[in-house]
Design a protein around this motif. Structure first.
Motif, PDB file in Angstrom:
ATOM      1  N   ASN A 140       5.721  -7.764  38.477  1.00  0.00           N
ATOM      2  CA  ASN A 140       6.485  -8.817  39.131  1.00  0.00           C
ATOM      3  C   ASN A 140       7.583  -9.276  38.177  1.00  0.00           C
ATOM      4  O   ASN A 140       7.312  -9.740  37.074  1.00  0.00           O
ATOM      5  N   PHE A 141       8.797  -9.095  38.608  1.00  0.00           N
ATOM      6  CA  PHE A 141       9.924  -9.533  37.808  1.00  0.00           C
ATOM      7  C   PHE A 141      10.227 -10.987  38.165  1.00  0.00           C
ATOM      8  O   PHE A 141      11.042 -11.277  39.021  1.00  0.00           O
ATOM      9  N   ASN A 142       9.566 -11.843  37.467  1.00  0.00           N
ATOM     10  CA  ASN A 142       9.823 -13.265  37.705  1.00  0.00           C
ATOM     11  C   ASN A 142      10.850 -13.758  36.687  1.00  0.00           C
ATOM     12  O   ASN A 142      11.305 -13.025  35.822  1.00  0.00           O
ATOM     13  N   ASP A 143      11.207 -15.002  36.797  1.00  0.00           N
ATOM     14  CA  ASP A 143      12.245 -15.573  35.944  1.00  0.00           C
ATOM     15  C   ASP A 143      11.861 -15.534  34.468  1.00  0.00           C
ATOM     16  O   ASP A 143      12.713 -15.299  33.603  1.00  0.00           O
ATOM     17  N   ASP A 144      10.577 -15.727  34.153  1.00  0.00           N
ATOM     18  CA  ASP A 144      10.152 -15.711  32.747  1.00  0.00           C
ATOM     19  C   ASP A 144      10.364 -14.337  32.123  1.00  0.00           C
ATOM     20  O   ASP A 144      10.852 -14.231  30.993  1.00  0.00           O
ATOM     21  N   LEU A 145      10.013 -13.282  32.853  1.00  0.00           N
ATOM     22  CA  LEU A 145      10.177 -11.926  32.342  1.00  0.00           C
ATOM     23  C   LEU A 145      11.657 -11.597  32.156  1.00  0.00           C
ATOM     24  O   LEU A 145      12.055 -11.033  31.131  1.00  0.00           O
ATOM     25  N   VAL A 146      12.482 -11.974  33.103  1.00  0.00           N
ATOM     26  CA  VAL A 146      13.924 -11.734  33.007  1.00  0.00           C
ATOM     27  C   VAL A 146      14.497 -12.498  31.817  1.00  0.00           C
ATOM     28  O   VAL A 146      15.303 -11.951  31.044  1.00  0.00           O
ATOM     29  N   ASN A 147      14.089 -13.736  31.637  1.00  0.00           N
ATOM     30  CA  ASN A 147      14.573 -14.536  30.507  1.00  0.00           C
ATOM     31  C   ASN A 147      14.145 -13.921  29.167  1.00  0.00           C
ATOM     32  O   ASN A 147      14.902 -13.952  28.196  1.00  0.00           O
TER      33      ASN A 147
ATOM     34  N   SER B 290      20.181 -10.374  23.921  1.00  0.00           N
ATOM     35  CA  SER B 290      21.362 -11.185  23.620  1.00  0.00           C
ATOM     36  C   SER B 290      21.887 -10.999  22.196  1.00  0.00           C
ATOM     37  O   SER B 290      23.098 -10.805  22.013  1.00  0.00           O
ATOM     38  N   PRO B 291      21.055 -11.066  21.144  1.00  0.00           N
ATOM     39  CA  PRO B 291      21.594 -10.880  19.786  1.00  0.00           C
ATOM     40  C   PRO B 291      22.226  -9.493  19.596  1.00  0.00           C
ATOM     41  O   PRO B 291      23.258  -9.364  18.944  1.00  0.00           O
ATOM     42  N   LYS B 292      21.633  -8.498  20.181  1.00  0.00           N
ATOM     43  CA  LYS B 292      22.178  -7.145  20.044  1.00  0.00           C
ATOM     44  C   LYS B 292      23.526  -7.036  20.762  1.00  0.00           C
ATOM     45  O   LYS B 292      24.459  -6.413  20.260  1.00  0.00           O
ATOM     46  N   LEU B 293      23.624  -7.652  21.931  1.00  0.00           N
ATOM     47  CA  LEU B 293      24.886  -7.626  22.666  1.00  0.00           C
ATOM     48  C   LEU B 293      25.967  -8.389  21.921  1.00  0.00           C
ATOM     49  O   LEU B 293      27.129  -7.962  21.873  1.00  0.00           O
ATOM     50  N   GLU B 294      25.609  -9.537  21.320  1.00  0.00           N
ATOM     51  CA  GLU B 294      26.574 -10.313  20.543  1.00  0.00           C
ATOM     52  C   GLU B 294      27.061  -9.515  19.338  1.00  0.00           C
ATOM     53  O   GLU B 294      28.249  -9.514  19.016  1.00  0.00           O
ATOM     54  N   ASP B 295      26.135  -8.813  18.665  1.00  0.00           N
ATOM     55  CA  ASP B 295      26.504  -7.987  17.512  1.00  0.00           C
ATOM     56  C   ASP B 295      27.470  -6.876  17.941  1.00  0.00           C
ATOM     57  O   ASP B 295      28.476  -6.631  17.268  1.00  0.00           O
TER      58      ASP B 295
END
Length: 184
Positions: A109-116, A123-128
């Motif tokens: 189940n892809f709920n909001d917690d899993l997506v977050n 996010s850190p990898k994308l920012e780098d």
């Protein structure tokens, strides 16, 4: 044109058979109905064989000029059947497509917690990566906007002045010599 008709034409051209035998051959082929198995290869080529596709049967490629023996190699049909053919165009192997097993897995189940959690981890990898891209863009723009070569500086004015000074000095020397020769 069937294989027998092709062989007959070759025999007639070679002089082995004459035209009289042709009528008996035509009556034989007319009375027999030959069923052909036909298939389309993945490249769009149409192939056929007398009867069913079986090992030991001749495989023909259908062309506008007539049927020709299939070239040596493996030929895959649109149904997924792989037919192996030798150099004479004889079928040496037939591989039926393997039936695929359908595996049903439990869906998470892809709920909001899993997506977050996923977004937080990435996010850190994308920012780098974004910082690296911006750095490369800056270096590229600096390179692009810079001069292609160093500026060439000429001392043409200085050279002209030096030549003028030398010329003036020579003229002064000549004038001095002239004055001395006139004054004597």
């Amino acid at each position: 044109m069937t294989a027998q008709e092709a062989l007959y034409k070759i025999r007639v051209m070679l002089g082995v058979e004459n035209e009289v035998e042709k009528t008996s051959l035509e009556t034989e082929t007319d009375s027999e109905e030959v069923k052909l198995a036909e298939a389309t290869l993945v490249d769009g080529t149409v192939v056929k064989t007398e009867g069913e596709f079986e090992v030991g049967k001749q495989l023909f490629v259908v062309t506008e000029e007539g049927d020709i023996p299939a070239p040596e190699g493996l030929h895959e049909t649109t149904e997924g059947i792989i037919v192996g053919v030798d150099e004479a165009g004889i079928i040496v192997s037939i591989e039926e497509p393997a039936e695929e097993e359908v595996v049903v897995e439990e869906k998470e189940n892809f709920n909001d917690d899993l997506v977050n959690q996923i977004v937080g981890a990435l996010s850190p990898k994308l920012e780098d990566l974004q910082n690296q891209i911006n750095s490369i863009k800056g270096e590229f723009h600096e390179f692009r906007d810079g001069p292609a070569t160093e500026r060439i500086r000429t001392n043409l004015n200085a050279m002209n002045k030096a030549e003028q000074n030398i010329h003036d000095a020579r003229m002064a020397t000549i004038l001095e010599m002239r004055k001395q020769s006139i004054g004597k």
